[in-house]
Design a protein around this motif. Sequence first.
Motif, short mmCIF file in Angstrom:
data_model
loop_
_atom_site.label_atom_id
_atom_site.label_comp_id
_atom_site.label_asym_id
_atom_site.label_seq_id
_atom_site.Cartn_x
_atom_site.Cartn_y
_atom_site.Cartn_z
N LYS A 66 0.81 -1.22 0.00
CA LYS A 66 0.00 0.00 0.00
C LYS A 66 0.84 1.27 0.00
N GLY A 67 2.05 1.21 0.59
CA GLY A 67 2.83 2.42 0.75
C GLY A 67 4.21 2.34 0.11
N LEU A 68 4.68 3.46 -0.40
CA LEU A 68 6.03 3.56 -0.96
C LEU A 68 6.75 4.68 -0.24
N ALA A 69 7.86 4.35 0.43
CA ALA A 69 8.66 5.32 1.17
C ALA A 69 9.89 5.68 0.34
N LEU A 70 10.00 6.93 -0.06
CA LEU A 70 11.13 7.40 -0.87
C LEU A 70 12.19 7.98 0.05
N THR A 71 13.40 7.46 -0.09
CA THR A 71 14.46 7.85 0.84
C THR A 71 15.76 8.08 0.09
N GLY A 72 16.82 8.39 0.85
CA GLY A 72 18.12 8.64 0.26
C GLY A 72 19.21 8.41 1.30
N GLY A 73 20.28 9.17 1.16
CA GLY A 73 20.48 10.45 0.55
C GLY A 73 19.31 11.40 0.80
N GLU A 74 19.25 12.37 -0.06
CA GLU A 74 18.23 13.41 0.03
C GLU A 74 17.38 13.39 -1.23
N PRO A 75 16.15 12.84 -1.16
CA PRO A 75 15.30 12.74 -2.34
C PRO A 75 14.99 14.09 -2.98
N PHE A 76 15.00 15.17 -2.18
CA PHE A 76 14.66 16.49 -2.70
C PHE A 76 15.82 17.12 -3.48
N CYS A 77 16.97 16.44 -3.58
CA CYS A 77 18.07 16.95 -4.40
C CYS A 77 17.67 17.03 -5.87
N ASN A 78 16.79 16.14 -6.28
CA ASN A 78 16.32 16.12 -7.67
C ASN A 78 14.80 16.21 -7.64
N PRO A 79 14.25 17.42 -7.48
CA PRO A 79 12.80 17.56 -7.32
C PRO A 79 12.00 17.12 -8.54
N GLU A 80 12.57 17.26 -9.73
CA GLU A 80 11.86 16.82 -10.93
C GLU A 80 11.68 15.31 -10.93
N SER A 81 12.76 14.59 -10.61
CA SER A 81 12.68 13.14 -10.53
C SER A 81 11.73 12.71 -9.41
N LEU A 82 11.82 13.37 -8.25
CA LEU A 82 10.95 13.05 -7.13
C LEU A 82 9.49 13.25 -7.51
N SER A 83 9.20 14.31 -8.22
CA SER A 83 7.83 14.59 -8.64
C SER A 83 7.31 13.51 -9.59
N THR A 84 8.13 13.15 -10.58
CA THR A 84 7.72 12.15 -11.56
C THR A 84 7.50 10.79 -10.91
N ILE A 85 8.44 10.39 -10.05
CA ILE A 85 8.37 9.08 -9.42
C ILE A 85 7.21 9.00 -8.44
#
Length: 368
Positions: A66-85
Amino acid sequence: MEQTNPGLLPPDSFLSNIGLMLTYRCTIACPHCIVNAGPNRTEEITVHQAGDWIHQIAGYRDGRIKGLALTGGEPFCNPESLSTISSLAESLGLTVSAVTNAFWASSKQQALETLERLPAVKLLSFSTDIYHQRSIPLERIGNAVWAAERLDRIFNLAVCTENEDDAAFIQLLNTLQSMIDPDKIRVSITFPAGRAVRRNVEMQHHLSDKPVVSACTMAGSPVIFPNGRVIGCIGPLITLKSSHPMALGDLNQQDLGSILDRAEMNPILHSMRIWGPHLLVSLLESSGYAHLLPKKYISNCICDACFKMLSNPAVVEILQDLLRDDQNRKVIAYGRLHYLQEIHMYDHLGLDGSEDFDPSRGILASMQ
């Protein structure tokens, strides 16, 4: 069997959430970072690869995850990729969360605009502690919290410390508790792995002769790394190079469904989830292997016993042999059914409730 995990996990929680590490790149290089993230790291998942894996996640057992947790590093380093994914994941029915240090929240308005551009990210975990604050002012956390509240995003604060009695930690905690509901603050113990293990000063942990008595609430949410490895949790085990039972598989070699199906029958992983590593320590002690165990454990750090056992190949081999025992496998299956309301292992082993167990041996003996 004494219940050690009351109310911590929802029914059938195994594989209800999965993590995806987008990048090792980060705006800062914290001294306690177990993944060695930093500005000079370049490893990052491509949008194409993330899309493939997210489709596998969403399609697993007709939407079990049900859930997808996006992590890193810093996921907000690439906001375009973060938005698309994140948008793709949401379109496939997944609830998306993300971890961030809030470097982007230089003002309330900037924080608001940043989160507005990420409508699919419904949950946020803001990392802040004495390590992060060397580079990220606490004001930015306040701005990020303000924006999250304004947009009705669910959030918490993740705080690490070596010692909960440390004066700087206590001062920070008091400050944070004056900013937000204390129930939203998650405290964990800094672990000597990754970049932290290379520090030249001794860490100020409290030590104990016994491991923490607690079930692991993280081992039900595997994490996919940019190189395709799937690890049973995002704790310090991810730093181990050798094979171990929490290294579930490699997406370059198998599809995600096969890896997760195999994880359903992993006795070490599920023992951690039901009772925690302290039970496996007791099992080793009662089986005559106390000499292979550490003399001290980090207090209030459930990861410590797990890491110390699974980083020792001899201990791993012994545990796998002990848990291969038919009675122990059945006890674990009953534990999952009773404590976690998970029926898969119980059904797979063909159990019907009529089984007899010898309480003087195996896992049952170690519970006495």
